[in-house]
Design a protein around this motif. Structure first.
Motif, short mmCIF file in Angstrom:
data_model
loop_
_atom_site.label_atom_id
_atom_site.label_comp_id
_atom_site.label_asym_id
_atom_site.label_seq_id
_atom_site.Cartn_x
_atom_site.Cartn_y
_atom_site.Cartn_z
N GLU A 133 8.01 0.25 -35.55
CA GLU A 133 7.58 0.51 -34.17
C GLU A 133 6.89 1.86 -34.07
O GLU A 133 5.87 1.99 -33.38
CB GLU A 133 8.79 0.45 -33.23
CG GLU A 133 8.40 0.61 -31.77
CD GLU A 133 9.58 0.42 -30.84
OE1 GLU A 133 9.62 -0.62 -30.18
OE2 GLU A 133 10.45 1.31 -30.80
N LEU A 134 7.42 2.85 -34.75
CA LEU A 134 6.77 4.17 -34.74
C LEU A 134 5.36 4.12 -35.33
O LEU A 134 4.42 4.69 -34.78
CB LEU A 134 7.60 5.15 -35.58
CG LEU A 134 8.56 6.06 -34.87
CD1 LEU A 134 9.30 6.93 -35.87
CD2 LEU A 134 7.89 6.91 -33.84
N HIS A 135 5.23 3.43 -36.45
CA HIS A 135 3.91 3.31 -37.10
C HIS A 135 2.91 2.58 -36.23
O HIS A 135 1.71 2.85 -36.30
CB HIS A 135 4.04 2.60 -38.45
CG HIS A 135 4.67 3.45 -39.50
ND1 HIS A 135 4.06 4.55 -40.04
CD2 HIS A 135 5.88 3.36 -40.10
CE1 HIS A 135 4.84 5.10 -40.93
NE2 HIS A 135 5.97 4.40 -40.99
N SER A 136 3.39 1.67 -35.42
CA SER A 136 2.46 0.89 -34.58
C SER A 136 1.93 1.68 -33.40
O SER A 136 0.96 1.29 -32.78
CB SER A 136 3.14 -0.39 -34.08
OG SER A 136 4.11 -0.08 -33.10
N ARG A 137 2.56 2.78 -33.09
CA ARG A 137 2.13 3.60 -31.96
C ARG A 137 1.22 4.65 -32.48
O ARG A 137 0.68 5.49 -32.05
CB ARG A 137 3.33 4.20 -31.24
CG ARG A 137 4.13 3.11 -30.59
CD ARG A 137 5.31 3.67 -29.82
NE ARG A 137 5.89 2.61 -29.05
CZ ARG A 137 5.84 2.53 -27.75
NH1 ARG A 137 5.26 3.46 -27.03
NH2 ARG A 137 6.39 1.52 -27.12
N MET A 148 11.63 -2.01 -29.76
CA MET A 148 13.01 -1.61 -29.68
C MET A 148 13.24 -0.76 -28.43
O MET A 148 14.31 -0.81 -27.86
CB MET A 148 13.41 -0.84 -30.93
CG MET A 148 13.32 -1.65 -32.22
SD MET A 148 14.04 -3.30 -32.16
CE MET A 148 15.75 -2.99 -32.06
N LEU A 149 12.23 -0.02 -28.02
CA LEU A 149 12.38 0.74 -26.78
C LEU A 149 12.53 -0.18 -25.59
O LEU A 149 13.24 0.13 -24.64
CB LEU A 149 11.20 1.69 -26.59
CG LEU A 149 11.18 2.89 -27.53
CD1 LEU A 149 9.92 3.72 -27.31
CD2 LEU A 149 12.42 3.75 -27.35
#
Length: 72
Positions: free
Chosen positions: A68-72, A1-2
């Motif tokens: 997306e946060l969890h993947s980082r 998304m970023l």
């Protein structure tokens, strides 16, 4: 998304994941939506970038940002 929203102003990009977390919490704590609606109005009073960030999270749904946060 970023990557998808990379051309948005920095303030918008910085708040996408924050607002996704907020939205998820509000939905969990208050399924009626009153808590989230009140908090969103408060955030939106800070300006157009906050409104834009909330609109993006609303249209995409919070889960995609949380993933997306969890993947980082």
């Amino acid at each position: 998304m970023l990557v998808k929203y990379r051309n948005e102003p920095l303030l918008v990009r910085n708040h996408l994941h924050v607002f996704a977390i907020e939205e998820s919490v509000y939905r969990t704590l208050d399924p009626t939506g009153k808590l989230g609606s009140t908090a969103r109005k408060m955030d939106e009073s800070y300006g157009a970038d906050y409104v834009r960030a909330w609109n993006i999270v609303s249209s995409e749904g919070p889960q995609i940002f949380l993933t997306e946060l969890h993947s980082r």
